[in-house]
Design an enzyme around this catalytic site. Structure first.
Site, PDB file in Angstrom:
ATOM      1  N   CYS A 205       0.809  -1.222   0.000  1.00  0.00           N
ATOM      2  CA  CYS A 205       0.000   0.000   0.000  1.00  0.00           C
ATOM      3  C   CYS A 205       0.845   1.277   0.000  1.00  0.00           C
ATOM      4  CB  CYS A 205      -0.940   0.006   1.202  1.00  0.00           C
ATOM      5  SG  CYS A 205      -1.984  -1.472   1.288  1.00  0.00           S
TER       6      CYS A 205
ATOM      7  N   HIS B 228      -3.433   6.724   2.397  1.00  0.00           N
ATOM      8  CA  HIS B 228      -3.853   5.433   1.853  1.00  0.00           C
ATOM      9  C   HIS B 228      -5.246   5.120   2.363  1.00  0.00           C
ATOM     10  CE1 HIS B 228      -4.317   1.256   1.103  1.00  0.00           C
ATOM     11  NE2 HIS B 228      -4.017   0.880   2.334  1.00  0.00           N
TER      12      HIS B 228
ATOM     13  N   ASN C 207     -10.411  -0.670  -0.291  1.00  0.00           N
ATOM     14  CA  ASN C 207      -8.959  -0.599  -0.152  1.00  0.00           C
ATOM     15  C   ASN C 207      -8.337  -1.190  -1.415  1.00  0.00           C
ATOM     16  OD1 ASN C 207      -6.246  -1.089   0.401  1.00  0.00           O
ATOM     17  ND2 ASN C 207      -6.606  -1.721   2.515  1.00  0.00           N
TER      18      ASN C 207
END
Length: 333
Positions: A122, A258, A289
Site C-alpha cells: 500500500c 492510503h 482498499n
C-alpha cells in the site's frame, strides 16, 4: 583519472497529470454478506466501506493500467512517446515475468521506455513517486509514468470475516515531469519487517502448487495491530514529511492518506490536528482498499469533483504490508 560528466536533469520535479480507472462492476456490502456472518452496519462502522469495484476477466492489471495511464498522459498534455520510464506498483499481477510495466509501456506506445515493477504494498505509489522524482531530477527520463494498480479481489478470502469486505480493484496513474520550483517534497519512508506478520499472504504460492494447502493464497491481517500502528506511528511519519517540506498543518490544503479504513483516516486527522479547511480524501467509501492504487485514485477523484484544485498543497502517505510506509508533500496537478 577521468571525470564522469554530470547528469543534466530538471531543477525539480512535479506531478503533471493524474488518471484513474475503476472496474465497471460495483459490489455492495450485501454481496460480501453472502459469505460472512456480518451486517452492512458492521462493515460501514468498522471500515466506512459501502461499495467497492471488482474487475472482470477482461479488466486485467495491464488493461486497467493502460486506461488510467492514458488519462494521466492526456491530463499532463504530453504524448506517450515522451514517457521515458514506466514504474508499476502492484502485488496482484500473477505472472512473475516479464514485468507488467513492459507490456503497459508497449501498449501505450512509448518509445522503448524503461519499465519495471515494484512491490511495496500500500506504500507502493509513494515509492514509485520517489523513484520518478529522482529520475526526472537526475536526467535519466524527462517524463515518468507512475502506476498503482491492483486486482485484490483475486487475493481476497470471501470467508475471512476480518478482510472479506476490505478490498477492491482499480488503477491510478500520474505523470511526473520537470518543474522550475519544488513540487514534490522529500520522502519520509522506511520499513518495519519485525511486524511483517500483521499483514501478509496466507501461504507461499509454492504451498498451493505442491498441494500442501487446498485454498488459494489470500491476504490476511491482524486488524487491531494494524490499526494501532497506522494511527500512532504513521501520524508521526506524516508529521515528519510535513517538517521535511518545511510546512505546518495549517499550510496544507489536502490530505490524501492510503485508503485503508475510514476510522484510521479520521484518527490520523485528529492526531495530526489538521484544521477544518483541509480537504480529506475518503474515497474508500465507494472504492474500498485498493492498496497501491488508492492514493492516485483518491487524488483523481478529489480533482474531478472539485473538492481539490490544481496547485493545492497535499500531504500523501501510504502504509501497509511489510510493514512499509512512504509520505511526502506534493503540489497537485
Amino acid at each position: 583519472m577521468a571525470k564522469i560528466k554530470p547528469s543534466k536533469g530538471a531543477p525539480y520535479a512535479r506531478i503533471l497529470g493524474v488518471g484513474g480507472y475503476r472496474p465497471t462492476r460495483v459490489v455492495p456490502n450485501e454481496v460480501i454478506l453472502e459469505t460472512i456472518d456480518s451486517s452492512d452496519e458492521w462493515i460501514r462502522s468498522r471500515s466506512g466501506i459501502e461499495t467497492r469495484h471488482w474487475a472482470s476477466p477482461e479488466e486485467t492489471v495491464a488493461a486497467m493500467s493502460v486506461e488510467a495511464s492514458g488519462k494521466a498522459i492526456a491530463d499532463a498534455g504530453i504524448d506517450a512517446g515522451q514517457i521515458g520510464a514506466v514504474v508499476v506498483s502492484t502485488v496482484s499481477h500473477f505472472q512473475q515475468t516479464p514485468a507488467v510495466a513492459t507490456l503497459i509501456a508497449d501498449q501505450l506506445g512509448t518509445d522503448k521506455a524503461a519499465a519495471f515493477d515494484i512491490s511495496a504494498g500500500c506504500a507502493g505509489f509513494g515509492y514509485g513517486l520517489t523513484l520518478a522524482k529522482g529520475m526526472v531530477v537526475e536526467g535519466s527520463a524527462e517524463y515518468v509514468l507512475v502506476i498503482g494498480v491492483e486486482r485484490l479481489s483475486d487475493l481476497t478470502d470471501l470467508e475471512d470475516r476480518a478482510t472479506a469486505f476490505l478490498f477492491g480493484d482499480g488503477a491510478g496513474a500520474v505523470v511526473v515531469g520537470p518543474s522550475q520550483e519544488p513540487a514534490i517534497g522529500p520522502t519520509v519512508w522506511g520499513s518495519e519487517g519485525d511486524k511483517s506478520e500483521t499483514i501478509k499472504q496466507t501461504v507461499p504460492w509454492t504451498d498451493y502448487r505442491d498441494g500442501t494447502v487446498e485454498k488459494f493464497p489470500a491476504i490476511t491481517q491482524e486488524g487491531q495491530a494494524v490499526f494501532r500502528w497506522a494511527v500512532f506511528e504513521m501520524a508521526k511519519v506524516a508529521k515528519e514529511a510535513l517538517d521535511a517540506a518545511g510546512l505546518t498543518p495549517d499550510e496544507l490544503d489536502v490530505f490524501i492518506p492510503h485508503q485503508a479504513n475510514v476510522r484510521i483516516i479520521d484518527s490520523m486527522v485528529k492526531t495530526l490536528k489538521l484544521p477544518e479547511h483541509v480537504t480529506v480524501a475518503r474515497d474508500i467509501r465507494t472504492t474500498g482498499n485498493t492498496s497501491a492504487a488508492s492514493i492516485p485514485l483518491a487524488m483523481e477523484r478529489l480533482l474531478a469533483t472539485g473538492e481539490a484544485k490544481s496547485g493545492d498543497t497535499a500531504l500523501v502517505i501510504g502504509f501497509g504490508a511489510g510493514l512499509v510506509y512512504a509520505a511526502t508533500v506534493v503540489t497537485l496537478p
